[in-house]
Design a protein around this motif. Structure first.
Motif, PDB file in Angstrom:
ATOM      1  N   LEU A  45       0.871  -1.162   0.000  1.00 33.25           N
ATOM      2  CA  LEU A  45       0.000   0.000   0.000  1.00 33.25           C
ATOM      3  C   LEU A  45       0.913   1.219   0.000  1.00 33.25           C
ATOM      4  O   LEU A  45       1.853   1.287   0.799  1.00 33.25           O
ATOM      5  CB  LEU A  45      -0.915  -0.007   1.227  1.00 33.25           C
ATOM      6  N   THR A  87      -6.791  -7.121   4.357  1.00 27.95           N
ATOM      7  CA  THR A  87      -7.097  -7.121   2.929  1.00 27.95           C
ATOM      8  C   THR A  87      -8.294  -6.246   2.563  1.00 27.95           C
ATOM      9  O   THR A  87      -8.422  -5.826   1.415  1.00 27.95           O
ATOM     10  CB  THR A  87      -7.341  -8.554   2.428  1.00 27.95           C
ATOM     11  N   THR A  88      -9.168  -5.938   3.538  1.00 28.79           N
ATOM     12  CA  THR A  88     -10.313  -5.063   3.271  1.00 28.79           C
ATOM     13  C   THR A  88     -10.004  -3.604   3.573  1.00 28.79           C
ATOM     14  O   THR A  88     -10.842  -2.730   3.354  1.00 28.79           O
ATOM     15  CB  THR A  88     -11.525  -5.489   4.111  1.00 28.79           C
ATOM     16  N   GLY A  89      -8.810  -3.309   4.094  1.00 33.04           N
ATOM     17  CA  GLY A  89      -8.433  -1.954   4.461  1.00 33.04           C
ATOM     18  C   GLY A  89      -8.654  -1.639   5.932  1.00 33.04           C
ATOM     19  O   GLY A  89      -8.261  -0.579   6.411  1.00 33.04           O
ATOM     20  N   GLU A  90      -9.291  -2.559   6.642  1.00 32.94           N
ATOM     21  CA  GLU A  90      -9.507  -2.359   8.078  1.00 32.94           C
ATOM     22  C   GLU A  90      -8.243  -2.698   8.845  1.00 32.94           C
ATOM     23  O   GLU A  90      -7.467  -3.562   8.445  1.00 32.94           O
ATOM     24  CB  GLU A  90     -10.656  -3.242   8.572  1.00 32.94           C
ATOM     25  N   ARG A 121      -7.757  -0.584   0.257  1.00 31.99           N
ATOM     26  CA  ARG A 121      -7.386  -2.008   0.247  1.00 31.99           C
ATOM     27  C   ARG A 121      -5.968  -2.190  -0.278  1.00 31.99           C
ATOM     28  O   ARG A 121      -5.641  -1.705  -1.359  1.00 31.99           O
ATOM     29  CB  ARG A 121      -8.349  -2.805  -0.621  1.00 31.99           C
ATOM     30  N   GLU A 123      -2.796  -4.121  -1.983  1.00 35.14           N
ATOM     31  CA  GLU A 123      -2.661  -5.101  -3.063  1.00 35.14           C
ATOM     32  C   GLU A 123      -1.867  -6.299  -2.564  1.00 35.14           C
ATOM     33  O   GLU A 123      -0.836  -6.135  -1.921  1.00 35.14           O
ATOM     34  CB  GLU A 123      -1.945  -4.471  -4.250  1.00 35.14           C
ATOM     35  N   SER A 126      -2.254  -8.433   3.378  1.00 37.98           N
ATOM     36  CA  SER A 126      -2.217  -7.446   4.451  1.00 37.98           C
ATOM     37  C   SER A 126      -0.857  -6.757   4.515  1.00 37.98           C
ATOM     38  O   SER A 126       0.133  -7.239   3.967  1.00 37.98           O
ATOM     39  CB  SER A 126      -2.547  -8.116   5.786  1.00 37.98           C
TER      40      SER A 126
END
Length: 143
Positions: A45, A87-90, A121, A123, A126
């Motif tokens: 990221l 992976t979901t951005g959380e 998110r 790529e 995580s």
């Protein structure tokens, strides 16, 4: 506005920070950087995107620090927060990697804030981030 350090990816280091010029892209004006480590995850990221989210949430960290200053007027230093962007951005995990400030309530407040943040998110999986928050009382006085 709170002045934050440069982020580094990888496992948290326990050596604290050193005051040297940043060699990678800076996410703030502060020159204090956390020592780096080997990458701990597979995803990626962009540092600028991470920095943008952290800056957007800086009032939350400032509020935690302002409360800490009410308990201890001389509290200042660097708090290295290590967190994982899933992976979901959380944020799926967060912990204090190291801290110049011995205040568990401050640490808990900062971790609770970070755990509520949402990033783009990543790529490929995580991403683990080491982020040094530079907390100095004079920065809050300028708000």
């Amino acid at each position: 506005m709170t002045n934050f350090g440069n982020l580094r990816r990888g496992r948290p280091c326990h050596g604290g920070c050193e005051r040297t010029p940043a060699r990678s892209s800076s996410v703030s004006r502060r020159r204090c950087v956390a020592c780096g480590g080997a990458p701990a995850t597979q995803g990626s990221l962009d540092d600028a995107l991470i920095g943008r989210v952290v800056r957007a949430h800086s009032p939350e960290i400032e509020a935690c620090y302002a409360t800490a200053l009410e308990r201890e007027a001389e509290a200042n230093g660097i708090v290295l927060v290590t967190f994982t962007i899933g992976t979901t951005g959380e944020v799926t995990a967060a912990k204090i990697g190291s801290s110049d400030i011995d205040d568990k309530t401050l640490h808990g407040c900062m971790l609770a804030a970070v755990q509520g943040w949402l990033f783009p998110r990543p790529e490929g999986g995580s991403v683990e981030v080491d982020y040094p928050f530079v907390l100095v009382p004079q920065l809050l006085e300028r708000r």
